[in-house]
Design an enzyme around this catalytic site. Structure first.
Site, PDB file in Angstrom:
ATOM      1  NE  ARG A  14      -1.285   2.433   2.936  1.00 33.54           N
ATOM      2  CZ  ARG A  14      -0.740   3.515   3.463  1.00 33.54           C
ATOM      3  NH1 ARG A  14      -0.595   4.603   2.722  1.00 33.54           N
ATOM      4  NH2 ARG A  14      -0.301   3.513   4.717  1.00 33.54           N
ATOM      5  CG  ASP A  15       2.991   4.275   3.161  1.00 33.99           C
ATOM      6  OD1 ASP A  15       2.915   5.197   2.333  1.00 33.99           O
ATOM      7  OD2 ASP A  15       3.172   4.477   4.371  1.00 33.99           O
ATOM      8  CG  HIS A 211       2.467   4.340   9.315  1.00 40.54           C
ATOM      9  ND1 HIS A 211       2.185   3.297   8.468  1.00 40.54           N
ATOM     10  CD2 HIS A 211       2.905   5.344   8.524  1.00 40.54           C
ATOM     11  CE1 HIS A 211       2.447   3.662   7.219  1.00 40.54           C
ATOM     12  NE2 HIS A 211       2.884   4.895   7.226  1.00 40.54           N
ATOM     13  CG  HIS A 213       7.073   7.389   6.555  1.00 39.22           C
ATOM     14  ND1 HIS A 213       6.948   7.565   5.211  1.00 39.22           N
ATOM     15  CD2 HIS A 213       5.926   6.784   6.950  1.00 39.22           C
ATOM     16  CE1 HIS A 213       5.770   7.096   4.801  1.00 39.22           C
ATOM     17  NE2 HIS A 213       5.126   6.615   5.833  1.00 39.22           N
ATOM     18  CB  CYS A 244      11.593  10.287   1.293  1.00 39.61           C
ATOM     19  SG  CYS A 244      11.054  11.939   1.722  1.00 39.61           S
ATOM     20  CG  ASN A 253       6.323   2.820   4.998  1.00 43.38           C
ATOM     21  OD1 ASN A 253       6.059   2.671   3.810  1.00 43.38           O
ATOM     22  ND2 ASN A 253       5.512   3.403   5.836  1.00 43.38           N
TER      23      ASN A 253
HETATM   24 ZN    ZN Z   1       3.103   6.148   5.531  1.00 43.12          ZN
END
Ligand code: ZN
Length: 315
Positions: A14-15, A211, A213, A244, A253
């Protein structure tokens, strides 16, 4: 969770995938998820129920969810931006749904085109829908407090606001809230403080996961801080996929492989077989040859003579 100490929740499909240009074919997603579950990862966020127009990378999420449900022992999670998304996630059979609520209202408007009041109204409608379902068909519902540690648009985010929104999400009927460092701004001291503040407001059982990063390289330091406070679920992404855009060389992440190695070496049980996990990477690299994969453990390999469940020689 009695046989493990920490739940690693893989969010790469997903991310990670939503942050890159390439579109991973359905078969490759399935091979990835299947291999990672076989390596012992017990929860995977497999997609997001957003309109395909906005995120073509995740257009097949309903199919992925329905398929992933057939993997024994795997908790299948999905992101839902609104009521419509939740309806579709429930239809597909997700075990867990997470709705992101951005603590920065500017970010919320930019991202979901909604004010806090409008997002909370979606939450209320989702809870109403969940209550109509038989208990065994009802997914767990988490409110994810994104930009909880700062926002690229607003800068600092008041901790009182994070706590207030956590309260509102729980009062509306979310099972849990999560703290998301969407922007990679968090540091260990801030993370510890915010966890305690939210716990004091809603109770320890209503916040069990964070969560993180790795935008500024503090991902694993933050993970350790959260664990020491008593957090038991950590999100991470295989190969730190996504990266990023503002910090070249930084993973998105925290990297699942590095996190799994660190926890294992610390003697914490995750249920993950490190050798098998490291091999899953090959599937993603083959399917996304143009994307960068991050992580130190995959490059360096496991230490010489590494066993499992703790490392080092006690005196
Ligand atoms: Zn995220």
């Amino acid at each position: 969770m009695n046989d493990i100490d920490v739940l690693i929740s893989e969010v790469g499909p997903r991310d990670g995938l939503q942050s890159i240009q390439s579109i991973m074919p359905l078969e490759a997603k399935q091979a990835w998820i299947k291999a990672e579950a076989a390596a012992g990862v017990r929860e995977i966020e497999v997609g997001s129920f957003v309109p395909p127009k906005l995120l073509p990378q995740l257009a097949d999420t309903a199919e992925v969810v329905a398929w992933a449900r057939t993997i024994p022992g795997l908790a299948v999670a999905a992101l839902v931006p609104n009521f419509k998304g939740a309806e579709n996630a429930i239809k597909a059979g997700a075990h867990k749904i997470t709705l992101p609520l951005s603590v920065s209202e500017t970010h919320s408007q930019a991202n979901l085109k909604k004010t806090h009041a409008q997002v909370l109204e979606e939450v209320r409608k989702i809870v109403e829908l969940l209550e109509t379902l038989p208990a065994d068909e009802r997914p767990a519902f988490e409110g994810g407090l994104s930009t909880a540690f700062g926002c690229t648009l607003e800068g600092a985010v008041p901790e009182a606001k994070v706590v207030e929104l956590a309260r509102q999400l729980i009062d509306l009927g979310c099972d849990e809230v999560g703290l998301s460092d969407t922007t990679g701004y968090a540091n260990p001291t801030q993370l510890r403080r915010l966890i305690k503040l939210v716990w004091a407001e809603v109770g320890k059982d209503k916040l069990t996961g964070v969560h993180l990063h790795n935008t500024r390289g503090l991902g694993l330091a933050n993970a350790v801080a959260a664990l020491e406070e008593g957090i038991t679920t950590l999100d991470s992404s295989l190969g730190g996929l996504g990266g990023c855009p503002f910090a070249p060389g930084a993973s998105g992440n925290i990297v699942t492989e590095d996190l799994a190695f660190m926890l294992d070496a610390m003697g914490l049980r995750t249920g993950i077989d490190l050798d098998r996990l490291l091999m899953v990477r090959e599937i993603v690299i083959a399917a996304l040859p143009d994307e960068e994969m991050y992580g130190f453990t995959p490059d360096a390999g496991l230490p010489k003579g590494y066993g499992t469940g703790g490392w080092g020689v006690a005196a």
